[in-house]
Design a protein around this motif. Structure first.
Motif, PDB file in Angstrom:
ATOM      1  N   UNK A   1      21.853  18.299  41.965  1.00 52.65           N
ATOM      2  CA  UNK A   1      20.810  18.798  41.071  1.00 52.65           C
ATOM      3  C   UNK A   1      21.431  19.441  39.816  1.00 52.65           C
TER       4      UNK A   1
ATOM      5  N   UNK B   1      12.679  14.060  28.677  1.00 58.18           N
ATOM      6  CA  UNK B   1      12.131  14.513  29.948  1.00 58.18           C
ATOM      7  C   UNK B   1      12.145  16.021  30.105  1.00 58.18           C
ATOM      8  N   UNK B   2      13.226  16.666  29.651  1.00 60.11           N
ATOM      9  CA  UNK B   2      13.393  18.092  29.946  1.00 60.11           C
ATOM     10  C   UNK B   2      12.712  19.027  28.943  1.00 60.11           C
TER      11      UNK B   2
ATOM     12  N   UNK C   1       9.570  24.924  36.011  1.00 58.75           N
ATOM     13  CA  UNK C   1       9.759  24.817  37.459  1.00 58.75           C
ATOM     14  C   UNK C   1      10.947  25.631  37.951  1.00 58.75           C
TER      15      UNK C   1
ATOM     16  N   UNK D   1       2.596  23.201  38.981  1.00 64.98           N
ATOM     17  CA  UNK D   1       3.801  22.391  38.768  1.00 64.98           C
ATOM     18  C   UNK D   1       4.983  22.951  39.557  1.00 64.98           C
TER      19      UNK D   1
ATOM     20  N   UNK E   1       9.356  21.100  27.856  1.00 66.05           N
ATOM     21  CA  UNK E   1       8.119  21.570  28.476  1.00 66.05           C
ATOM     22  C   UNK E   1       7.204  22.166  27.420  1.00 66.05           C
TER      23      UNK E   1
ATOM     24  N   UNK F   1      12.661  13.410  39.463  1.00 69.23           N
ATOM     25  CA  UNK F   1      11.203  13.490  39.469  1.00 69.23           C
ATOM     26  C   UNK F   1      10.721  12.934  38.139  1.00 69.23           C
TER      27      UNK F   1
ATOM     28  N   UNK G   1       5.468  17.440  31.900  1.00 72.59           N
ATOM     29  CA  UNK G   1       6.091  17.645  33.201  1.00 72.59           C
ATOM     30  C   UNK G   1       6.438  16.298  33.830  1.00 72.59           C
ATOM     31  N   UNK G   2       5.663  15.291  33.505  1.00 70.44           N
ATOM     32  CA  UNK G   2       5.769  14.005  34.204  1.00 70.44           C
ATOM     33  C   UNK G   2       5.661  12.829  33.241  1.00 70.44           C
ATOM     34  N   UNK G   3       6.024  11.675  33.748  1.00 66.17           N
ATOM     35  CA  UNK G   3       5.986  10.455  32.966  1.00 66.17           C
ATOM     36  C   UNK G   3       4.747   9.623  33.311  1.00 66.17           C
TER      37      UNK G   3
ATOM     38  N   UNK H   1      17.072  14.463  43.786  1.00 71.54           N
ATOM     39  CA  UNK H   1      16.368  13.227  43.423  1.00 71.54           C
ATOM     40  C   UNK H   1      15.568  13.445  42.150  1.00 71.54           C
TER      41      UNK H   1
ATOM     42  N   UNK I   1       7.532  10.858  38.161  1.00 73.55           N
ATOM     43  CA  UNK I   1       6.084  10.691  38.248  1.00 73.55           C
ATOM     44  C   UNK I   1       5.484  11.759  39.153  1.00 73.55           C
ATOM     45  N   UNK I   2       4.220  12.052  38.924  1.00 75.53           N
ATOM     46  CA  UNK I   2       3.494  12.908  39.852  1.00 75.53           C
ATOM     47  C   UNK I   2       3.233  12.061  41.091  1.00 75.53           C
ATOM     48  N   UNK I   3       4.021  12.327  42.131  1.00 77.51           N
ATOM     49  CA  UNK I   3       3.957  11.474  43.312  1.00 77.51           C
ATOM     50  C   UNK I   3       3.112  12.148  44.379  1.00 77.51           C
TER      51      UNK I   3
ATOM     52  N   UNK J   1       4.454  22.097  43.160  1.00 74.52           N
ATOM     53  CA  UNK J   1       4.727  20.674  43.385  1.00 74.52           C
ATOM     54  C   UNK J   1       6.231  20.435  43.438  1.00 74.52           C
ATOM     55  N   UNK J   2       6.910  21.044  42.485  1.00 69.36           N
ATOM     56  CA  UNK J   2       8.358  20.860  42.362  1.00 69.36           C
ATOM     57  C   UNK J   2       9.100  21.301  43.622  1.00 69.36           C
TER      58      UNK J   2
ATOM     59  N   UNK K   1      11.899   7.538  32.106  1.00 68.59           N
ATOM     60  CA  UNK K   1      12.322   8.894  31.754  1.00 68.59           C
ATOM     61  C   UNK K   1      12.198   9.795  32.974  1.00 68.59           C
ATOM     62  N   UNK K   2      13.315  10.439  33.327  1.00 73.26           N
ATOM     63  CA  UNK K   2      13.270  11.416  34.413  1.00 73.26           C
ATOM     64  C   UNK K   2      12.914  12.759  33.808  1.00 73.26           C
ATOM     65  N   UNK K   3      12.020  13.503  34.445  1.00 72.62           N
ATOM     66  CA  UNK K   3      11.598  14.772  33.857  1.00 72.62           C
ATOM     67  C   UNK K   3      12.256  15.977  34.483  1.00 72.62           C
ATOM     68  N   UNK K   4      12.604  15.869  35.738  1.00 70.05           N
ATOM     69  CA  UNK K   4      13.373  16.953  36.337  1.00 70.05           C
ATOM     70  C   UNK K   4      14.027  16.428  37.615  1.00 70.05           C
ATOM     71  N   UNK K   5      14.822  17.287  38.266  1.00 67.33           N
ATOM     72  CA  UNK K   5      15.480  16.870  39.504  1.00 67.33           C
ATOM     73  C   UNK K   5      15.238  17.931  40.561  1.00 67.33           C
ATOM     74  N   UNK K   6      14.770  17.522  41.717  1.00 66.79           N
ATOM     75  CA  UNK K   6      14.423  18.488  42.744  1.00 66.79           C
ATOM     76  C   UNK K   6      15.670  18.953  43.483  1.00 66.79           C
TER      77      UNK K   6
END
Lengths: 247, 408
Positions: A226, A128-129, A240, A208, A131, B52, B100-102, B50, B54-56, A211-212, B41-46
């Motif tokens: 986080x 996931x992490x 991001x 991105x 880019x 992130x 960036x996203x799943x 929480x 999917x592109x929600x 959005x983030x 798969x988590x791609x990042x955490x806001x």
């Protein structure tokens, strides 16, 4: 007798072969970082793919595939004592056979499980992490993981981005996965890509980052949580965080 | 309005939907772009912690409905925007290529009519799946009241579908979302459940039948907007799992975004601890084979805030404890506070090779701090105090952190 190997997985397995068929190893160490001392004699092991394959098959047949995988993960870890953990684990494994997979709390088994878990966790985290930047002719990603997990990412991204050329660069170890739309290979040297600041790329990075920041809910803010999921040491490679100054 | 502004507006409108899982389906790339892993798969955490994945986003935040709790209700004066289906598809692909996203989580306000909106959602999926040959994860919201045929053809392209019921009871729904009723929400849920079952049995005979919603369906309930008790929430959850075989029920602590006579004041902070306890209870339903009335009942309709629901249950049922680690069945092991699914499995496996001692347990991942009052190990009890409800309750109560007094 201390065995010194070249740092490759084959080399490690070859050392284990010699430890069984020549002289028992007191310890196995990578040749490059070995500290010589007067009391323990040492010998350099030439890695031999044939002998390594025999050990590999023996683990698969007499212990289990699961154990084999665990050993490989430990080999990829940054644990300074990993070779000796593996050696001791295999000595027990060849006595017990597949039963070794069930005795989680055994002193020779537990460190293997814990180390392997760290490695597989980090590898999963980087699925996931990671880019990518679109350089125009290929996709380029850079990472600096704690463990040598690069190779564990290759199949996943080669399948996911089939039809794209990409490079995944481990800056810390200077290794790279290079994929030419279909096959990938591991290259042991790589230059950092010169990334042109193309407008489209900047545009998507900004989108991105925007959005983030917008997706988080102000009333639920929890920076500690986080940080738990995205440690500071990974952040400078993440668009991001770079863009939103959360580094 | 540019893409950047639209994205900001439409991400804002979607963020109160908590579901972001990308799990439940393993897919390989079959000549296009993308794949899916069943573990998600988590791609990042806001910044709120929480994940992130999917592109929600919303397709549009124009809405004909006026649900009290919703930030997008039609009487709110907020910036409005709509994406075209192609914009959403392009954004998804470009974000996906950069890892960036799943995948995509597509929800929408209801513009004009349910059918009109559902049709546009379908168009996004059509472009992604048939034009870009995208094999990544797609989760879409079903628009209640849309034509079942439309729901069906969208379901053949999506991985997961969900219909938010938002409120656990008909009364609170009537109070807060007067244009919606439970039967209208249950109808598509029932349809999806029915079609998934049918699809599964067809695929047994014809291997090439297209999969219908392979990652199952989920729903969401808002916690704290109405006066519903945890009892009614957990009961509703259990019914949803049993009746529609939902994969997940999500709980979202209500963040006050609107003012209204039936709503909590804007200054109320979201009930995060309550949400957390509900998720713990939900875990007990799904993985620990608990029944709803074991967790909460008429006498105590709210979950204990000091203890997690499993400890609360154990304290109410001290007559069942202590259990002998070397003899208890798997189901019994799972009911011991401090023993999770992983450690229970480890105990069972290692037990076959010999007795387990108290020292082994910690290394297996058992949280002895909690478990020690509920177990014996090779006949010995290590709790130190008698295994009685009141005493154990006291021993487990979290101690308030001492605060340094100020001298001045």
């Amino acid at each position: 007798m201390d065995y010194l190997y070249d740092g490759s997985f084959d080399g490690l397995l070859t050392s284990i072969y010699y430890s069984y068929y020549e002289q028992k190893a007191h310890g196995i160490y990578p040749e490059a970082s070995y500290q010589f001392n007067m009391f323990t004699p040492s010998t350099v092991i030439q890695s031999d793919p044939v002998l390594a394959a025999r050990v590999y098959d023996a683990i698969d047949r007499k212990i289990s595939v699961y154990s084999l995988m665990q050993i490989y993960y430990v080999y990829l870890s940054n644990n300074p004592a990993k070779e000796n953990l593996i050696l001791k684990y295999l000595q027990l494994g060849f006595q017990l056979g597949p039963k070794i997979d069930s005795i989680h709390s055994h002193p020779e088994v537990l460190p293997i499980r814990q180390t392997a878990k760290k490695v597989s966790f980090e590898a999963e985290r980087f699925l996931g992490l990671l880019r990518f930047t679109d350089t125009g002719s290929y996709l380029y990603a850079v990472l600096e993981p704690d463990h040598n997990i690069l190779i564990l990412l290759a199949d996943h991204f080669a399948d996911r981005l089939a039809g794209e050329r990409f490079i995944i660069h481990d800056k810390k170890r200077n290794l790279a996965i290079i994929c030419n739309k279909k096959e990938w290979y591991l290259s042991d040297s790589s230059e950092e890509a010169a990334i042109p600041d193309s407008e489209t790329e900047q545009f998507y990075q900004e989108l991105w980052a925007k959005y983030f920041t917008r997706i988080s809910i102000e009333n639920r803010k929890n920076k500690k949580l986080q940080s738990h999921f995205v440690p500071q040491r990974y952040r400078h490679n993440l668009v991001e965080f770079r863009k939103s100054e959360l580094l | 309005m540019g893409t950047l502004e639209k994205l900001a507006v439409l991400a804002d409108g979607a963020k109160y939907d908590v579901s972001c899982a990308s799990s439940g389906v393993n897919k390989h790339n079959q000549g296009g772009i993308g794949n899916s892993k069943s573990f998600g798969i988590c791609h990042t955490w806001s910044a709120d912690g929480r994940c992130v994945s999917l592109l929600k986003i919303l397709l549009t935040n124009y809405c004909i409905y006026n649900c009290n709790y919703c930030v997008n209700r039609n009487q709110n004066d907020i910036p409005r925007a709509s994406f075209t289906p192609r914009e959403v598809a392009d954004l998804t692909i470009q974000f996906y290529r950069r890892n960036y996203i799943e995948g995509l989580f597509l929800s929408s306000g209801i513009e004009r009519s349910p059918n009109h909106t559902m049709e546009r959602i379908y168009q996004v999926l059509d472009i992604l799946r048939h034009e870009y040959h995208f094999y990544g994860y797609i989760h879409v919201k079903v628009i209640p009241g849309a034509d079942p045929a439309l729901v069906n053809k969208t379901g053949l392209l999506a991985d997961r579908m969900s219909i938010n019921i938002e409120q656990p009871t008909e009364q609170s729904l009537k109070l807060l979302a007067p244009q919606k009723t439970l039967p209208v929400l249950f109808a598509p849920m029932n349809q999806i459940h029915h079609q998934m079952t049918q699809n599964a049995s067809e695929r047994k005979i014809f291997r090439h039948v297209q999969k219908f919603v392979p990652a199952g369906q989920s729903t969401q309930m808002i916690v704290g907007a109405s006066k519903d008790s945890d009892l009614s929430i957990i009961k509703a959850t259990e019914t949803l799992y049993n009746r529609f075989q939902l994969k997940r029920v999500y709980y979202s602590a209500y963040v006050p975004v609107n003012e209204g006579p039936n709503l909590p004041a804007l200054s109320t902070s979201p009930p995060l601890l309550r949400e957390h306890r509900l998720y713990q209870a939900d875990w007990l339903l799904r993985f620990y084979s608990f029944k709803a009335d074991e967790i909460v009942n008429e006498q105590s309709p709210f979950l204990d805030t000091d203890f997690d629901p499993k400890i609360s249950w154990a304290l109410r049922n001290m007559q069942l404890f202590p259990l002998e680690i070397n003899q208890a069945s798997y189901e019994e092991l799972l009911r011991i506070p401090g023993v999770g699914v992983t450690s229970a499995q480890r105990i069972i496996r290692q037990r076959r090779l010999g007795n387990i001692s108290y020292n082994h347990l910690k290394k297996m991942g058992v949280v002895l701090k909690r478990a020690k009052y509920f177990i014996t190990c090779q006949g010995c009890y290590y709790g130190g105090i008698p295994a009685e409800s009141a005493l154990v309750r006291q021993a487990l109560t979290p101690v308030a952190k001492p605060v340094q007094l100020c001298l001045f």
